[in-house]
Design a protein around this motif. Structure first.
Motif, PDB file in Angstrom:
ATOM      1  N   PRO A 168       0.992  -1.138  -0.177  1.00  0.00           N
ATOM      2  CA  PRO A 168      -0.018   0.029   0.028  1.00  0.00           C
ATOM      3  C   PRO A 168       0.905   1.200  -0.094  1.00  0.00           C
ATOM      4  O   PRO A 168       1.964   1.388   0.245  1.00  0.00           O
ATOM      5  CB  PRO A 168      -0.864  -0.051   1.310  1.00  0.00           C
ATOM      6  N   VAL A 172      -1.265   5.179   3.749  1.00  0.00           N
ATOM      7  CA  VAL A 172      -2.356   4.173   4.293  1.00  0.00           C
ATOM      8  C   VAL A 172      -1.638   3.137   5.249  1.00  0.00           C
ATOM      9  O   VAL A 172      -2.095   2.745   6.290  1.00  0.00           O
ATOM     10  CB  VAL A 172      -2.708   3.214   2.998  1.00  0.00           C
ATOM     11  N   SER A 177       4.292  -0.286   3.452  1.00  0.00           N
ATOM     12  CA  SER A 177       4.769   0.475   2.087  1.00  0.00           C
ATOM     13  C   SER A 177       5.848   0.130   1.729  1.00  0.00           C
ATOM     14  O   SER A 177       6.397   0.102   0.642  1.00  0.00           O
ATOM     15  CB  SER A 177       4.480   1.884   2.305  1.00  0.00           C
ATOM     16  N   ASN A 290       4.089   3.763  -2.431  1.00  0.00           N
ATOM     17  CA  ASN A 290       4.694   2.921  -1.707  1.00  0.00           C
ATOM     18  C   ASN A 290       6.419   3.002  -2.327  1.00  0.00           C
ATOM     19  O   ASN A 290       6.756   3.770  -2.938  1.00  0.00           O
ATOM     20  CB  ASN A 290       4.497   1.500  -1.816  1.00  0.00           C
TER      21      ASN A 290
END
Length: 501
Positions: A168, A172, A177, A290
């Motif tokens: 992600p 988030v 990430s 990411n």
């Protein structure tokens, strides 16, 4: 392939520094991804240039003492070992990993530094005067393909890992990430630099010594051993002599200063283009991506600039250097670099507005085009042509080292100078700077200085190396002295014979 490898190794690090920051310097609870602290970032980006500067001076001198071929192979072996070792940098802490990485990057730069004066000297001594500029420029143009390949390799590796290991965005999931496998990505990218170097090693081992070195340098050493007194009658001036200062002092000043100011601008642009692209909004905010997605987009932007601006500039030089000449290409390059840098700096706020990014990229790409169809090529070529054979590698090494001193100023200085003038908006750990706009004005001033110092550099188009260095005149003077001596001896013999008679 030597310069292909040099460029790949020097510039690929700038692509992966943000990824390394995310992996090793994540700050819990921060709204922005981890980044390298100022001192670490400066060291990682600049330590190779410190090694390069040292290598240019040392191997440049050694190439004039031991011969071009022997030293040429040593530098390549050092590059292969240190490229692999850079990717294998390990430690118990982030500081340990960075220290190991910097250690091997320094010695990698040391090997690369030797490649600069030796490649230029060997190519200049192999080529004839009509196509010498094209020949040397073609060798140096491989640097463009090295930069381009760095972007392509990073695209392929980051794209493959990104698709294989989904993650992600940072906003988030800050921890998720950056997948654990991302640590392999930057290592593979750095280690790839050993591949082209290894492919070149056998051909360098088989390469003969240059004829000019054997005839003009090795021969003098033999003569000195046989009859030192006779050799001392010839004006074999050294680097730190009045004769050298009189004949080539201004030339050396011209080649060192132009290379110095060029590399301040050139390496600042290359190493920190990702930061400039982020500042104008061409690359999205890091928190929206990411780690591998950010690396992919940085590599894509760098590859586009290399493909459209960097590589074509090199090959325009190859095509036209023996037509236009070195002097005018360098003057033109510095002039248009100044113009386009001002074109970026003066309306900088316009370029930062949404929808104007394409115009900014075009202007930015043109500065790279005229750097390479200009002083980035000619500052490499000219020092290999205008100095005597016995000092050619040394003087090229000094000129190139001055350039790397400029690269060090650019890599360390721009990192701090380009920070936002509001400390609250500067990157974590950095003091307030003068901003990207004012930094571009400084780079434009460097280009203007380069234009002025180019007036000290002679034109070498269509002239032999001996004509440019003055060695042809020395040979003629030596021959005249020998003839005069012989005539004097004949006269004495005749006079003695007449008296005896």
């Amino acid at each position: 392939m030597g310069f292909f490898t040099d460029a790949y190794d020097l510039f690929c690090i700038s692509l992966v520094t943000k990824l390394i920051g995310r992996i090793y310097y994540h700050v819990e609870g921060s709204d922005t991804p981890g980044s390298l602290p100022p001192n670490v970032s400066s060291a990682v980006n600049g330590v190779a240039f410190c090694g390069t500067l040292s290598g240019q001076l040392f191997f440049g001198w050694l190439g004039d003492k031991l011969g071009r071929k022997k030293v040429y192979c040593v530098t390549l072996g050092l590059m292969i070992v240190c490229s692999l070792a850079s990717g294998l940098s390990f430690g118990r802490s982030p500081a340990g990993v960075m220290a190991t990485l910097c250690f091997f990057r320094f010695w990698l730069g040391f090997g690369i530094g030797g490649d600069y004066p030796l490649s230029a000297t060997i190519m200049s001594e192999y080529a004839n005067k009509k196509t010498r500029g094209t020949f040397i420029a073609a060798v140096f143009a491989m640097q463009g393909f090295g930069i381009l390949t760095g972007g392509v390799v990073t695209l392929l590796v980051s794209g493959t890992f990104r698709d294989r290991f989904k993650a992600p965005a940072y906003s988030v999931d800050p921890i998720g990430s950056t997948v654990p496998q991302a640590d392999y990505v930057w290592r593979l990218i750095l280690m790839f630099g050993a591949v082209p170097a290894a492919m070149t090693f056998y051909s360098r081992m088989r390469m003969p010594e240059t004829a000019r070195y054997t005839a003009l340098v090795a021969k003098n050493a033999e003569r000195a051993a046989e009859d030192m007194a006779k050799v001392l009658q010839v004006d074999l001036f050294g680097l730190f002599t009045k004769s050298f200062a009189r004949r080539h002092g201004l030339h050396l000043l011209g080649t060192t200063t132009t290379w110095f100011v060029l590399d301040i601008a050139f390496y600042s642009q290359n190493l920190f283009q990702k930061d400039i692209f982020s500042a104008v909004g061409w690359i999205p905010n890091a928190a929206t991506m990411n780690a591998l997605e950010e690396l992919f987009k940085i590599a894509r932007a760098s590859t586009l600039i290399a493909l459209c601006g960097t590589v074509p500039g090199y090959w325009f030089t190859v095509a036209l250097i023996d037509v236009i000449g070195r002097f005018w290409i360098q003057m033109m390059g510095f002039f248009f670099m100044t113009v386009f840098m001002l074109g970026l700096a003066i309306p900088y706020h316009h370029w930062a507005l949404p929808g104007n990014h394409i115009g900014f990229v075009v202007m930015y790409g043109l500065t790279f085009f005229f750097a390479n169809f200009g002083p980035n090529s000619t500052t490499f070529i000219v020092p290999a042509e205008i100095f005597p054979a016995r000092l050619r590698s040394t003087c090229h090494g000094i000129s190139a080292a001055a350039g790397k001193a400029g690269a060090i100023v650019g890599s360390f200085g721009f990192l701090y100078a380009a920070q936002n003038q509001d400390k609250a908006k500067a990157d974590r750990g950095y003091p307030a700077g003068i901003g990207v706009r004012n930094s571009l004005f400084v780079l434009a001033a460097c280009n203007l200085l380069g234009l002025l110092f180019t007036l000290l550099v002679p034109e070498s188009k269509g002239k032999s190396l001996e004509e440019m260095s003055g060695e042809k005149e020395e040979e003629e003077e030596e021959e005249m002295k020998e003839k005069t001596t012989l005539m004097g001896k004949d006269g004495d013999d005749k006079e003695i014979a007449s008296i005896s008679f």
